[in-house]
Design a protein around this motif. Sequence first.
Motif, PDB file in Angstrom:
ATOM      1  N   LEU D 131       0.851  -1.194   0.000  1.00  0.00           N
ATOM      2  CA  LEU D 131       0.000   0.000   0.000  1.00  0.00           C
ATOM      3  C   LEU D 131       0.885   1.243   0.000  1.00  0.00           C
ATOM      4  CD1 LEU D 131      -2.665  -0.988   2.689  1.00  0.00           C
ATOM      5  CD2 LEU D 131      -2.473  -1.703   0.293  1.00  0.00           C
ATOM      6  N   ILE D 132       0.613   2.141  -0.918  1.00  0.00           N
ATOM      7  CA  ILE D 132       1.370   3.390  -0.997  1.00  0.00           C
ATOM      8  C   ILE D 132       0.432   4.519  -0.592  1.00  0.00           C
ATOM      9  CG2 ILE D 132       2.601   4.940  -2.573  1.00  0.00           C
ATOM     10  CD1 ILE D 132       3.184   2.309  -4.227  1.00  0.00           C
ATOM     11  N   ALA D 160       6.345  11.104   1.608  1.00  0.00           N
ATOM     12  CA  ALA D 160       6.492  12.214   2.566  1.00  0.00           C
ATOM     13  C   ALA D 160       6.068  13.558   1.984  1.00  0.00           C
ATOM     14  CB  ALA D 160       7.939  12.278   3.065  1.00  0.00           C
ATOM     15  N   ASP D 161       6.327  13.793   0.698  1.00  0.00           N
ATOM     16  CA  ASP D 161       5.966  15.108   0.137  1.00  0.00           C
ATOM     17  C   ASP D 161       4.515  15.140  -0.358  1.00  0.00           C
ATOM     18  OD1 ASP D 161       6.622  13.348  -1.918  1.00  0.00           O
ATOM     19  OD2 ASP D 161       7.557  14.870  -3.184  1.00  0.00           O
ATOM     20  N   CYS D 162       3.763  14.085  -0.106  1.00  0.00           N
ATOM     21  CA  CYS D 162       2.338  14.035  -0.474  1.00  0.00           C
ATOM     22  C   CYS D 162       1.433  13.849   0.733  1.00  0.00           C
ATOM     23  CB  CYS D 162       2.084  12.898  -1.467  1.00  0.00           C
ATOM     24  SG  CYS D 162       2.826  13.161  -3.078  1.00  0.00           S
ATOM     25  N   VAL D 163       1.986  13.973   1.935  1.00  0.00           N
ATOM     26  CA  VAL D 163       1.155  13.871   3.136  1.00  0.00           C
ATOM     27  C   VAL D 163       1.382  15.105   4.006  1.00  0.00           C
ATOM     28  CG1 VAL D 163       1.028  11.337   3.217  1.00  0.00           C
ATOM     29  CG2 VAL D 163       2.932  12.506   4.361  1.00  0.00           C
ATOM     30  N   LEU D 175       6.067  10.395  10.684  1.00  0.00           N
ATOM     31  CA  LEU D 175       6.935   9.763   9.685  1.00  0.00           C
ATOM     32  C   LEU D 175       7.986   8.892  10.382  1.00  0.00           C
ATOM     33  CD1 LEU D 175       7.558  12.664   7.109  1.00  0.00           C
ATOM     34  CD2 LEU D 175       5.973  10.736   6.904  1.00  0.00           C
ATOM     35  N   ASP D 176       8.563   9.444  11.447  1.00  0.00           N
ATOM     36  CA  ASP D 176       9.578   8.697  12.198  1.00  0.00           C
ATOM     37  C   ASP D 176       8.975   7.414  12.782  1.00  0.00           C
ATOM     38  OD1 ASP D 176      12.141   8.438  13.734  1.00  0.00           O
ATOM     39  OD2 ASP D 176      10.760   8.708  15.425  1.00  0.00           O
ATOM     40  N   ALA D 185      10.079   2.722   4.640  1.00  0.00           N
ATOM     41  CA  ALA D 185       8.674   3.047   4.338  1.00  0.00           C
ATOM     42  C   ALA D 185       8.515   4.487   3.854  1.00  0.00           C
ATOM     43  CB  ALA D 185       7.796   2.830   5.579  1.00  0.00           C
ATOM     44  N   ILE D 186       9.352   5.373   4.367  1.00  0.00           N
ATOM     45  CA  ILE D 186       9.194   6.789   4.014  1.00  0.00           C
ATOM     46  C   ILE D 186       9.961   7.076   2.729  1.00  0.00           C
ATOM     47  CG2 ILE D 186       9.440   9.163   4.830  1.00  0.00           C
ATOM     48  CD1 ILE D 186       7.559   7.194   6.459  1.00  0.00           C
TER      49      ILE D 186
END
Lengths: 210, 210, 210, 210
Positions: D131-132, D160-163, D175-176, D185-186
């Motif tokens: 899942l992305i 990361a740049d889409c959430v 994220l961490d 994952a990130i």
Amino acid sequence: MPRQPFIVGRPVLVVVDMQTGGGMLAEDVGIDVMPGHSDRVRRCELLVRAARDRDIPVVFFQEVHRPSGIDFGRELDGAEGVHCVEGVAGTELEPSLRPLDTEFHIVKRRYSGFIGTDFEIVLRGLGASTLILVGGLTDVCVHYTFADAHQRDFYVRVVADCVGGSSLARHEAALDAMEYLQAGAICDSAAVLCAFDSQSRTTLTEGTVR
Amino acid sequence: MPRQPFIVGRPVLVVVDMQTGGGMLAEDVGIDVMPGHSDRVRRCELLVRAARDRDIPVVFFQEVHRPSGIDFGRELDGAEGVHCVEGVAGTELEPSLRPLDTEFHIVKRRYSGFIGTDFEIVLRGLGASTLILVGGLTDVCVHYTFADAHQRDFYVRVVADCVGGSSLARHEAALDAMEYLQAGAICDSAAVLCAFDSQSRTTLTEGTVR
Amino acid sequence: MPRQPFIVGRPVLVVVDMQTGGGMLAEDVGIDVMPGHSDRVRRCELLVRAARDRDIPVVFFQEVHRPSGIDFGRELDGAEGVHCVEGVAGTELEPSLRPLDTEFHIVKRRYSGFIGTDFEIVLRGLGASTLILVGGLTDVCVHYTFADAHQRDFYVRVVADCVGGSSLARHEAALDAMEYLQAGAICDSAAVLCAFDSQSRTTLTEGTVR
Amino acid sequence: MPRQPFIVGRPVLVVVDMQTGGGMLAEDVGIDVMPGHSDRVRRCELLVRAARDRDIPVVFFQEVHRPSGIDFGRELDGAEGVHCVEGVAGTELEPSLRPLDTEFHIVKRRYSGFIGTDFEIVLRGLGASTLILVGGLTDVCVHYTFADAHQRDFYVRVVADCVGGSSLARHEAALDAMEYLQAGAICDSAAVLCAFDSQSRTTLTEGTVR
């Protein structure tokens, strides 16, 4: 001999898959249903009206599958053909058994109303503890919704003259199986109308949402 | 006419609640069971042995309730009396049907093996896709485990001569209900032994854990 | 500013994974834990004792994985190494934080106490509505158990001086995330002791099992 | 250092709650969001387009609450005000991020996309294993959907740049936390575009529905 009152705590009327296909030919809608669909619709109308008069919440389930068939799971491996496809005749709710804006319309992809839906979220929000089931099929969606509700500690009742099975024999076997789980679970619409009558609005609002 | 092969992907043998109470009096263990328990135990032993010979995983369910009764839910509202209490005679697994250290022993509090257990975690870990059910009761724990597995997209088979119901009539009605869900689901132990024989170890290890 | 009372309805004390590995080296038990484990154990003991004095139910979670590794899922894809294996040093519950016979011991395979366990069955049986969490890791098992409880409509509290994270920074970030979900959720052990003191036995038994 | 390939098996792009409220004032829509919503929408559009070009399935989640408030659960006990009410400005999906007829639109009542929805039914039907995630909030709906997917054995990636989070600090902490669960994952949208490019249609259709 029932070991529990007919209604315990706050009741909810649950109309299971009362779709127009119930009155159509199996060769057209994929599922056999025992005769009497239109009579059951008429009796369900009476219960829905009585529930509304008493501010008893009503949940309307509708089984719907995406046209691609992606969400059928194993449902086509048995006796049922392709059924309840979105946008196809027979899938829409019976015109006389549709939710008001303040009621609950829940689309489901499986037999049990607890699988893949927000039914439990709604029931918790309502503070519901007794579920009164009408609709169909007695031996499939009604039976497996009953079993799931029972296993989640709800009191469950089934209105025998408001549910129809895939055959009369399977209808009766499923009623017997549900009565095995909760003694007194099987009732008729007259008993429900009478029980609703004796529920004052005061009682109902005392069964508050936590 | 079955629409799917008898075994699809990786099979798992699931022994449902084969506890010594199945051979005891209902007045002592709270649950009626149709005659033939010891014969069913003997046939289950053959299947377990065959599964082990082929490295087919075996899951042993055991229904157990805490002595306080806190986890009975609505299970005492129907035909069953107090049953499967921890530490009480009748609750222990049949001595000849117990897991090896490398097999799976899952305690459950409800009829369905999917409710309140790590069964799905185990099945995903095994990469399982076909469940072969034996044990009891046909019309309660076996039926509701079947329905839940079916609704989670597993292929499910029930070995008719290895499951017993709360009565012969309910046993037969439940078999009919499961056959309705998946055509060809109802089989006998001879068919399973034959199918296991034709599963080479190679085939099985190809059904890998993802 | 909390919008809800500190304890709403019937409380349950939930001790999350207080296993001896929390005081061992990460290289030995697979998981980093911030310093202070033995102090947290001591403070948890006080809360458990206070709960017992008031007949407040206590649930003890223990994360355990089968030696075959079959039930690890994706848990080894991240920062944690092999951990909590059955029978291995570090997996057993802290000796001073173990359930009495009348309390609840729940083995889990995932972070959240709601996944693959009978936790919800127990909570419904108890009529619980407020969960008070202690144990670890703040940012993993405590956080995800909190999120699941929150999303199932429970009131949840976390005792900041009784939970430890995988690092101090992650501990603090998780506390902040939980406070975001329920204002006033983060408290300390003194506040819980005080709240338990003001719970009369009468009040508690009124929060009856339905 | 990631321990698993970036995409394992069949991928699905999951757009979480990309509703117009993300670009509105918190005082109007009940939820604070860190700046940059319109940039995130634009980058999500690129990913959706790339997924469509490769026949990679796309699921669009939309958080919606009934006007009566019955299904808010505990969501108003914390930092968020009344939000995502059906029919209210801000609740509708971003016009450029809406499902085609053949894609998946799933309404949810909770943060996690797995609770009270048919998401798992859809994922099993698709045979999905990676899942992305894009969308928001990083620290609420994205984080808890990630945690649930992870605990159900999916491979999960977050772009990361889409959430966007409820604050920059909480965005980074979430994220961490997700990277803690699955190393690697990130990622960023460039990496996803590149990975989609290297997925031939052949590969994808080999990841068949069982």
